[in-house]
Design a protein around this motif. Structure first.
Motif, short mmCIF file in Angstrom:
data_model
loop_
_atom_site.label_atom_id
_atom_site.label_comp_id
_atom_site.label_asym_id
_atom_site.label_seq_id
_atom_site.Cartn_x
_atom_site.Cartn_y
_atom_site.Cartn_z
N GLU A 26 32.09 90.37 -99.56
CA GLU A 26 32.46 91.11 -100.76
C GLU A 26 33.73 90.51 -101.35
O GLU A 26 34.72 90.32 -100.65
CB GLU A 26 32.70 92.58 -100.42
N ASP A 27 33.69 90.23 -102.65
CA ASP A 27 34.88 89.82 -103.37
C ASP A 27 35.18 90.87 -104.44
O ASP A 27 34.57 91.95 -104.44
CB ASP A 27 34.74 88.41 -103.96
N ALA A 28 36.09 90.59 -105.35
CA ALA A 28 36.49 91.57 -106.36
C ALA A 28 35.34 92.00 -107.27
O ALA A 28 35.36 93.09 -107.83
CB ALA A 28 37.64 91.01 -107.20
N TYR A 31 29.43 92.64 -103.81
CA TYR A 31 28.81 91.95 -102.69
C TYR A 31 28.03 90.74 -103.17
O TYR A 31 27.48 90.72 -104.26
CB TYR A 31 27.87 92.89 -101.93
N PHE A 32 27.97 89.72 -102.31
CA PHE A 32 27.21 88.51 -102.61
C PHE A 32 26.66 87.95 -101.31
O PHE A 32 27.10 88.32 -100.21
CB PHE A 32 28.09 87.47 -103.31
N GLY A 48 37.99 94.01 -95.43
CA GLY A 48 36.80 94.72 -95.00
C GLY A 48 35.92 93.93 -94.06
O GLY A 48 36.38 93.03 -93.36
N LEU A 49 34.65 94.27 -94.09
CA LEU A 49 33.65 93.65 -93.22
C LEU A 49 32.76 92.69 -94.00
O LEU A 49 32.33 93.00 -95.10
CB LEU A 49 32.75 94.71 -92.59
N ALA A 50 32.50 91.56 -93.40
CA ALA A 50 31.46 90.65 -93.87
C ALA A 50 30.48 90.53 -92.70
O ALA A 50 30.76 91.00 -91.59
CB ALA A 50 32.05 89.29 -94.21
#
Length: 136
Positions: A26-28, A31-32, A48-50
């Motif tokens: 997740e970036d600004a 999610y991607f 956070g979590l990736a």
């Protein structure tokens, strides 16, 4: 099955994981996902979590306080201050929550220290001003 290499770097160590088939972060903007042979890509992850997969249902979770990621030539490089890696989402979520609380406490202590320094500087400047007025 196609895969790519995940390179993890933080302030104290590095880890290289081969055989990654998928990465979700997740970036600004939200999610991607990244799959093998993705186009060159760079962004910053939020706190956070990736997660990434080494197979169909083999997910690993990555907790981090933000990071810079760069994908090129089938290698995903993640640079961060600190990361935690685990296969159990409950356990890593608890560790991430503890890390967030610790960082918030450290930030509060830093703010208080800066406030005390500002007050001391202000008092010192007032003292210097009084001496200057008295001497004039």
């Amino acid at each position: 099955m196609h895969s790519f290499v995940l390179n993890l770097f933080d302030a104290t160590h590095e880890q290289h994981i081969a055989g990654v088939t998928s990465f979700i972060g997740e970036d600004a903007s939200g999610y991607f996902g990244i799959k093998p042979n993705h186009a060159r890509f760079m962004t910053t992850l939020v706190f956070g979590l990736a997660r990434f997969s080494l197979g169909a249902d083999d997910w690993q979770y990555l907790a981090l306080p933000g990071a810079v990621i760069y994908f090129n030539n089938n290698e995903l490089t993640i640079s961060t201050r600190h990361f935690l890696l685990d296969t159990d989402i409950e356990r890593i979520s608890t560790l991430l929550e503890q890390q967030l609380i610790t960082e918030e406490e450290n930030l509060q202590a830093t703010r208080e220290s800066l406030h005390r320094m500002e007050q001391a500087i202000f008092k010192r400047m007032l003292g210097l001003k009084r001496k200057t007025v008295w001497q004039a």
